[in-house]
Every structure is written in C-alpha cells, then in structure tokens.
Design a protein around this motif. Structure first.
Motif, PDB file in Angstrom:
ATOM      1  N   ILE A   1       0.826  -1.216   0.000  1.00  0.00           N
ATOM      2  CA  ILE A   1       0.000   0.000   0.000  1.00  0.00           C
ATOM      3  C   ILE A   1       0.855   1.258   0.000  1.00  0.00           C
ATOM      4  N   GLN A   2       1.988   1.168   0.644  1.00  0.00           N
ATOM      5  CA  GLN A   2       2.875   2.337   0.634  1.00  0.00           C
ATOM      6  C   GLN A   2       3.226   2.715  -0.804  1.00  0.00           C
ATOM      7  N   LYS A   3       3.612   1.712  -1.554  1.00  0.00           N
ATOM      8  CA  LYS A   3       4.060   1.961  -2.910  1.00  0.00           C
ATOM      9  C   LYS A   3       2.879   2.238  -3.847  1.00  0.00           C
ATOM     10  N   GLU A   4       1.838   1.452  -3.693  1.00  0.00           N
ATOM     11  CA  GLU A   4       0.722   1.565  -4.628  1.00  0.00           C
ATOM     12  C   GLU A   4      -0.119   2.817  -4.381  1.00  0.00           C
ATOM     13  N   LEU A   5      -0.278   3.163  -3.140  1.00  0.00           N
ATOM     14  CA  LEU A   5      -1.270   4.181  -2.836  1.00  0.00           C
ATOM     15  C   LEU A   5      -0.675   5.520  -2.414  1.00  0.00           C
TER      16      LEU A   5
END
Lengths: 777, 209
Positions: free
Chosen positions: A768-772
């Motif tokens: 989620i850190q990377k995607e969002l």
C-alpha cells in the motif's frame, strides 16, 4: 521530548493496537498456522521465529529423529547433541535410522575414538550444553570427510536479490543478520559453527577439540534468546544463504561457502552408493517474500543425475530425496517427474543433468511451486506447498560424484525471475482491488443497495471526516455540495437508502475512533448523509485557526484562543499541553533572537547591506518544512563578502545590534518566568520538556545544529505540536483524535504485516505504501 | 513521519477528488492543503478532463445513455471501440432504463438487436443478458429474485458509471479507480484473510456498523 507522544503514534502501527494486547493478537496469529503437531508446545512456540535452542530442537527433530524419542530426552541433551554430531546421534539413538546405510561410513577408524569421547558428555547435561553454544566439536565429522577448510563468513554474504524488492516486506528480508544482534542470538547463526570449525582445524587435533569445550558460555544465555518477543515491525526475516552443515546427510560434502554439495565416497558397497542423501538450508523461506526463488547448477561428475531439487519441511529425513517424504516436494532429474510425498512421480518436465541450471520457485500467493530449466519456466506444480510448516530449500543426491551448486542470489539468476515476480505481483494486487468490496463489510441494514453504492458512500464519509478533522473547511463544503448534487441527480431511482453506514472502530482502542456523527453529522434529508452544519463548520474553522497559529509561530494567539474556547484542552493532564505551548513560545523567541544575530553577522561581513531576513514573513509552506532550513543554510552559505563599500553599514548595524540584544533579553526573560512558574512541577515529562527546551539556549544558531536540537526547534516540531494541539482540542470535545482515514491506513498496514508474517503470501504483493502513497506513480 | 503521513493522506484525498470528479472540491483542496504548484502547473492533473468525465457520469446516473455515449465519443471514440464489455454494459443499461420507463416492447426489440448478438460472442456477457431479460418477466412483480431487482437500483447506474469513468481514466493513462477505494478494498481483504486464512477471530477493525 514534548513531541514524542505524537511522534510515536505516527508509526504506521496504530498505538491503539498495542493497547488491544498485541501480544495476544499477534501470538494467536502467528502460532496458529505454525502449530504443527510435531512442534506442539515448545518452550516458546513462536511460529516462524523460532530462536536459539528452540530452533535447534525443532531442527534436530527435522533431521530425522522421531518426535517421541526426542521428547523423552531432555531437551538440553538433544539440543547439544544435534549440534555436536547430527548424523551420529541418529545412528546411535534412533533405531529407525540404523537401516540407513551410511553408518559404516561415519564410523571410520580415525574418527571412532573421538566420536565416542564426544559422546561422553551426555552424562553431564550442563557440560554438554557448552559445546552447543560457542565451540562445537563436530570437527571429527568434518575431518573424516573433508580436507580441513577454513570457513569465512564473507563467502556467503550477498545482497538481497532484486526480485525480492517487489515484496512489500523487503525491508524485513535480509540475507545476513545485522551485526548489532546480541551475542545470545548469534548462537543460532552460522558464524559460531564456522568458528568452531576453523578453531578445530587450526588445532588439527580431534583430541583437542573434544577435550577442551571451553566453559565460557552458560546455557542461560541461549535459553534467554528462546524467549525473544514475537513480532514487531522491525523483525528481521532471514533468507536462506547456504546449505546447513548440520541438516545435511553426512555423506554430502559441503563446500566452505556453503553452496556446493558433492556426493562423496569411494568404494563401499553398491547399496551404499545408491543411498539417497539430502540437505536443506539453515534458514527457512519467509513467506513474506511473496515468491521465493533459487537456482541449482548440476555439476555432477557421475554418469547419471539422480538429483532432486525442491523444498522440505524441517522434519524431513536427510536420507531421502525431496519429494519422497511427506512435507517435501521435488523435481527429479533422472525422469523429469515431480514428486510430492510419493514414491512414483508425476510427469512434469524434461529430465536434467550435468550442466543444467534448475530453478526452483515457491509462490506463496498460490502455495504452488514452479521450476525453470536453463532459464525456461516449466510452469506451476504441486498444491498447498508448505502450508502450515516452515519450508526450506532442499536438494537430494543419490550417486557418488554427483554435485550441485546453489545460487540463492549470490549471483544473477539464469531465469528472469524479477520479471516473473513483477507479473505475479501485479496480478495478485489486481485480484485484491478489482473485486468490489465484500458486502459483509457493510452493515446489514444497507443490504438494499449495491456494494458499489455503499463503497462510494463510505468513501465520501471518509473524505469528509478527514477534511473536517484537518480543518479544510472550504474544501469540505464544496465537496459536500458536489457529492449531494451528484447523488440527487438520480432521483428517479427508487432505492437510495436513507440510512447511511457509519464508520466506527471496534475493538478496545485507547481512543474511541468513532467517525459516527461527530465531524460528519448525518441528516435524514440528505441522500448522502454528508452534511456539515453551520455550527460545526464554525467550530472547524475556529479549531483550524488555532492550530494554524502554532504553525505561524503565533503561540500567544494559540494559547489565548484555546483558553477562551476550549479551556479543558489546556487543562488536560494538569496543563501539559499548555507547558508544551509555552515552551514552544520560548523557542520561537530564541529563534527570533538567533536569526537577528545571524543576519547581523551576515550584514557585517557582507559589508553593510542590512540584510535582515523577514523571519516572520518567510514563506510558510505548511507542508514543506525544508523551507526554513534551506533559507537558513543559504544565508550561511554566503562567505565573507568581498564587497567593502561600507556606506551606512555601521549605523544600521548598531541599531540592529540593539534590536538583537533586546530580542535576546526578551527571550531570556520569558524563559526565566517560565522556569519560575513551573519550578514546582516535578512531573518527569514536564522536567524532560524543560530540559530539552532549555538546551536550545546553548546554541547560537539552533536551526543549524541538526540532530536532536533540530527535532526540537525545526518546523516539523511546530507541525507536531500543532497536531498535538488539534488532537487535544478534539479530545476535549469528545471527538476522535485521528481521522478514520488515518486509522484505516494504519490498520491496513498492520493487517498486511500480520498476514505477511503468517504466511499469506499475497500480502507481500499488497504494497500500500508503494501503490497508494508514493507520488511517483 | 507524521508530517509525511498526513501529506501522503492529503494526496490520497486529492486523488479521490480528481478521480471521482469533484472538480471544485479538488481545486479548493489544492489551495487549502497547500499543494505544491497550485498556481502554475496544478499537480499533474488535467482539471478540465474532470469536467467532461463528470458530464458523462451525470448522464449515466440520470439514465440518459444516449447522451453519455455521444459525449464519450466526442471525448475519444476509441474508448468504446476498445472496450466491448463497457459497450455491452451501456446497452444493457439502456434496456434497463427502457424497462424502467415501461417501454417493454422497445426494450425487447433493442435487446434482440443489440444485446443478443454480443451475448452470443461472449459467454460472460450472456449471463448478464439473461439476467436483464429476466427483468421483463418480473416486470410487474414486486418480489424479484436475487440479483434481478438490483439491476433497477441506483447501484447499477453507479456501477456502469464507474466502469465508464475507469475506461476514460485508463484512456488518459491514469489510475482506473481512486487509490482511496483501493485502500478500502485492501483493508477489507486483509480483515477477511486474517479471519479465514489465519483463523484470527478477533481482528481489531474499523467496521461499518
């Protein structure tokens, strides 16, 4: 220190979680999937993170000992023995193993004497413990089988392979344990073994190694390491880096770097030559990898390659090829068949032999394995691989002269595993986000409407509560209006539910995060339930103004306004908030004085330009704290100017000097009154705040100091204090201190971490850190 | 950390406002939250594209399929050409709207001409076609079987509008759905997995009550 509390709460694990007895939750998470029968109640049933003695015990069992035998023994004994002479123990203590035809090989003339003497200690458990930790005398075994070699740790050192960068838990995955580990923990790592070997080889005498087990370490240190805490976000998950010295069949010669296994032996009976011999790694594969991959190069010198490449659990016998035994899986080179706990394999791929590079992958998102041959993917194979057990890379050889060299990432892989992982990762992510939100998430009262509709409504509420929480009043108003028009468009449709789902945090949290109807007041007249009433809007505006005045360095306004409108916010915790604010005011005064002094110096060196930087007027970015520091630095960066033309410099600098002095004395006076006022407050947190605040006085230019001082004086500290004040006000009004959106993010991060550590591989691909959050995308 | 998290969450909010088409809210938010470069190049966002997306969406939510198709073709005719499933769903929505208005004969005729051939080509769409046609059978009946009545709900319009929005965004090489929505999905997925795969009963959670 003043800002510590809010700081710690910013770790992406909610503080509330810790108050919901994380140990219970986490333990239950961790222990369930790994509580295999073989391991039932070890001293610290820590799931995948078995340490120290525990590790040794389970491993020992894994090496082929029957469970019952082991349990009847004292754990201490078995531990020590397993480290001392793994293969010998099996032949001696477990009748089952006697029919394994390697026994004659071990008990050779030159070593039998030592073996016996090594076995004396079991009569004295305490003595036996010692060798298991620091110096182990298994050199007997090595000297019988290999020419003495010195192990060097660096030979196994390599960077984390690139394909693992696709795991959301990449920062936890390490090829080498950090050097900062306490000594007790180190006992489980390869280095001690290696040390033992090198020391024994240096003595060159087996008598030596067995006669002098130095009693310098006591068992308690190891048992202490067995009770290490379960998981935390800084948990290190160690990757396989080498074949295990202990958990390999003794007939396999292991190279010094731990990568190459050779089936050695000369002469002996035919039966001996046909004996299967396996090895596995020291570390098991963390499912948090998402996908794990390693390659084996077949270097067999033998006529045919009867080699198995695959995986095994910790409890698989080393005298069998991977794939024959339960909890083992293998791809066999002689017939190209795949084996999963079976005698007769299933047709899978081509045969392989000398010169081939066989890749072996484990996909924890599907619990399937896959193989590659010379860079070509042979497709998925097996089901439910490694479910509920620790999985180790494992190979098995069967003929004299056969040899394999493993690549755990020591060098580039033959197969483009990185691309493959990227594809699988994207697919796993898509599978999570392309399905509509599970309707069970929404309340039962809303089952009339489609998940899409409920999702939209939930998201709108999240957004609005977030905007209200942080005081983005205008945005909130506009958003609310737009959301309503959007939804009132479809008046023709019959089924717009009037009751709206309410977000609330359940579970014992330290602050009741209930979005409910606080910031967002629901109104039955609204189809969206998105209404900020006028009263509420005024409240948000007021609160925002107060909070912003902290950011704008106007502490007095912040204190006065808060006192006027939210007196209880400052009174909470016996006025702690007020202490923090007033200390900040002192720092602001000091900063003003420091800035004046600096510009005075600059103007003198610049030759007269009255270059007073507009301290109060400098660009306030709110979000970018760099601004302050940058301007300070660039100011400093001006070296002594070469301009000499001093026209009115002296006059302006003298008045500047006076102003500078006045500013400083104002700051000092404020500091003194502050100290007088709170002298009687002996609360440690208050004292700590004061200590930190007053340490700033020591620096001429606090902003340039960096380190802990920068933490106290920098703009980020202002932001933290402002946020703290915001929370204090919200709390005093009985409102949640964190917006539900933030809680949602933190909870999600915790869920994913727990899933990743519990063996749900897909969690590794929900980054989620990377995607969002990352803006790069 | 805290500062950066709230900055990240601000971006998440902004992303939502843009993707979901809250144009003026997005503009207001850019100002209030002090997004970098408000005056110059506003983020990397084309605020105007929001407007056209929203007009299309409004048309769909009104039930005016013709208008929506006209507008999307104005924007980029390739969108419908390259998305057969989206085009089918638009036509399906048209049938639904006709049924809603009681124009049964027209609905039937349209379905036979436009939907049936496509349904034959694609088995996945066929089942949706069947569901839609079932609406005709239950037209005068209040108690419609599960999954049938839903077609007449606002949710169905939202779903079609969402698919359209996603297709347009994709044609603009932007994310298909708001990241905030992804976050919600990941959270719900995580909860479910913790319960089902890890057998954790007591998942501390943010729940819809």
């Amino acid at each position: 220190m003043a800002n510590r509390p809010s700081r710690s709460s910013s770790i992406p694990i909610p503080r509330s979680n810790s108050s919901t007895s994380p140990s219970r939750n986490i333990e239950s998470i961790i222990s369930i999937p790994f509580a295999t029968p073989a391991r039932s109640r070890l001293p610290s049933d820590q799931g995948p993170f078995v340490r120290g003695t525990t590790h040794a015990e389970s491993d020992h069992r894994g090496a082929g000992t029957s469970t019952s035998t082991n349990q009847s023994n004292s754990p201490l004994r078995s531990t020590a023995r397993s480290f001392t002479q793994p293969p010998l123990i099996h032949t001696r203590t477990i009748p089952r193993m006697i029919n394994v035809p390697f026994e004659p090989r071990v008990v050779r003339a030159e070593s039998s004497r030592n073996l016996d003497s090594t076995f004396q200690p079991p009569t004295s458990p305490t003595r036996l413990r010692k060798p298991s930790i620091g110096v182990r005398p298994p050199s007997t075994q090595r000297t019988t089988q290999e020419t003495p070699q010195t192990f060097t740790t660096p030979s196994t050192t390599f960077e984390r392979p690139d394909y693992l960068e696709h795991s959301a838990f990449r920062h936890l995955l390490q090829t080498e344990a950090p050097s900062s580990l306490p000594p007790a923990r180190k006992s489980e790592h390869p280095p001690p073994n290696i040390h033992a070997y090198s020391s024994s080889t240096s003595t060159g005498s087996d008598d030596d190694s067995n006669a002098s087990p130095p009693p310098r370490e006591i068992p308690s240190s190891t048992s202490a390491s067995a009770s290490t805490p379960v998981i935390s976000s800084d948990q290190v998950l160690k990757l396989p880096t080498r074949w295990s010295v202990q958990f390999r069949h003794h007939i396999l010669n292991l190279s010094e770097d731990g990568r190459e296994l050779t089936y050695q032996g000369t002469g002996g009976s035919d039966r001996d030559r046909e004996a299967a011999a396996a090895a596995r790694t020291v570390q098991h594969i963390p499912p948090a990898c998402g996908i794990y991959y390693y390659e084996v190069e077949i270097r067999s010198k033998g006529q045919k390659a009867h080699i198995s490449v695959g995986f095994a659990g910790s409890d698989v016998r080393m005298s069998r090829l991977p794939g024959w035994e339960p909890n083992s899986w293998g791809y066999h080179g002689d017939d190209g068949c795949s084996f999963a706990a079976e005698k007769n394999g299933t047709k899978y791929g081509p045969t392989f032999g000398v010169g081939d590079i066989i890749g072996c992958g484990m996909d924890f998102t599907t619990n399937q394995a896959f193989y590659t041959k010379n860079g070509v993917n042979l497709g998925p194979v097996f089901e439910n691989v490694g479910k509920g057990i620790d999985l180790y890379p494992s190979v098995g050889l069967q003929h004299v002269g056969e040899s394999v060299k493993v690549n755990f990432g020591h060098e580039p892989f033959k197969y483009d595993i990185e691309y493959y992982v990227q594809q699988q990762r994207n697919q796993a992510w898509a599978e999570i986000i392309e399905r509509p939100v599970d309707t069970s998430f929404f309340s039962a009262g809303n089952n009339g409407s489609a998940p899409e509709e409920q999702t939209k409504r939930t998201l709108n509420r999240l957004v609005l509560s977030y905007l209200a929480h942080h005081g983005y009043v205008k945005t909130a108003r506009v958003f609310q209006k737009q959301a309503e028009t959007l939804n009132t468009v479809n008046t023709a449709t019959p089924s717009v539910a009037s009751s709206t789902p309410t977000l609330a945090v359940t579970g014992t949290t330290d602050h009741d995060v209930e979005m409910a109807d606080t910031a967002v007041s629901s109104s039955s007249s609204s189809t969206t339930g998105l209404v900020i009433q006028n009263l509420e809007a005024a409240e948000i505006e007021l609160r925002t103004r107060i909070v912003n005045s902290v950011l704008e360095k106007d502490i007095d306004s912040a204190v006065n306004e808060t006192e006027r409108c939210y007196p209880t916010a400052l009174e909470a915790e016996e006025g702690l908030m007020k202490v923090k604010l007033r200390c900040r005011k002192f720092i602001e005064l000091l900063l003003i004085a420091a800035e004046m002094k600096k510009s005075l110096n600059t103007s003198i060196s610049m030759g007269g330009e009255d270059h007073t930087p507009s301290y109060d007027g400098e660009e306030e970015d709110g979000m970018s704290m760099q601004v302050d520091d940058d301007s300070a630095v660039s100011m400093n960066g001006f070296g002594p100017g070469s301009l000499v033309g001093d026209r009115h410099g002296s006059r302006s600098s003298s008045s500047a000097q006076a102003r500078c002095k006045a500013a400083l004395s104002e700051a000092i006076a404020y500091g003194q009154s502050l100290e007088n006022e709170y002298r009687s407050d002996k609360r440690p947190e208050v004292q700590a705040i004061f200590k930190k605040t007053f340490s700033v006085v020591a620096y001429e230019d606090p902003l340039a100091v960096g380190g802990s001082i920068a933490e106290v004086v920098g703009h980020e500290a202002r932001g933290l204090l402002a946020n703290e004040l915001n929370q204090a006000i919200l709390k005093s009004q009985g409102k949640p201190t964190h917006p539900p959106l933030e809680m949602m993010y933190r909870y999600t991060a915790v869920y994913l971490l727990q899933l990743g550590l519990s063996g749900v591989g897909a969690a590794a691909f929900a980054d989620i850190q990377k995607e969002l959050l990352d803006s790069e995308s | 950390m805290l500062i950066s998290l709230s900055r990240d969450l601000n971006r998440l909010i902004m992303d939502y406002l843009i993707i979901e088409g809250y144009k003026s809210a997005a503009e207001e938010f850019a100002k209030e939250a002090k997004f970098p470069g408000v005056s110059g190049k506003p983020l990397d966002v084309d605020f105007d594209s929001i407007e056209s997306r929203m007009n299309i969406r409004e048309a769909l939510q009104r039930g005016d399929i013709d208008d929506a198709i006209r507008r999307v073709n104005e924007l980029n005719p390739e969108i419908l050409d390259t998305n057969p499933s989206l085009y089918f769903h638009l036509q399906q929505q048209r049938v639904i709207e006709l049924i809603r208005q009681g124009r049964i004969i027209e609905a039937l005729q349209f379905a036979q001409e436009e939907l049936a051939p496509r349904g034959e080509e694609n088995p996945e769409l066929l089942s949706e076609l069947e569901k839609t046609m079932a609406l005709l059978a239950f037209e005068r009946c209040d108690a419609k079987p599960n999954g049938i009545g839903e077609l007449l709900s606002a949710g169905q319009r939202l779903k079609t509008a969402g698919e359209m929005n996603g297709a347009i965004l994709e044609s603009l090489s932007q994310g298909k759905e708001a990241k905030l929505e992804s976050l919600l999905k990941v959270m719900v997925w995580g909860q479910k997995m913790l319960r089902e795969e890890v057998n954790l009963e007591d998942v501390p959670s943010i729940n819809a009550v």
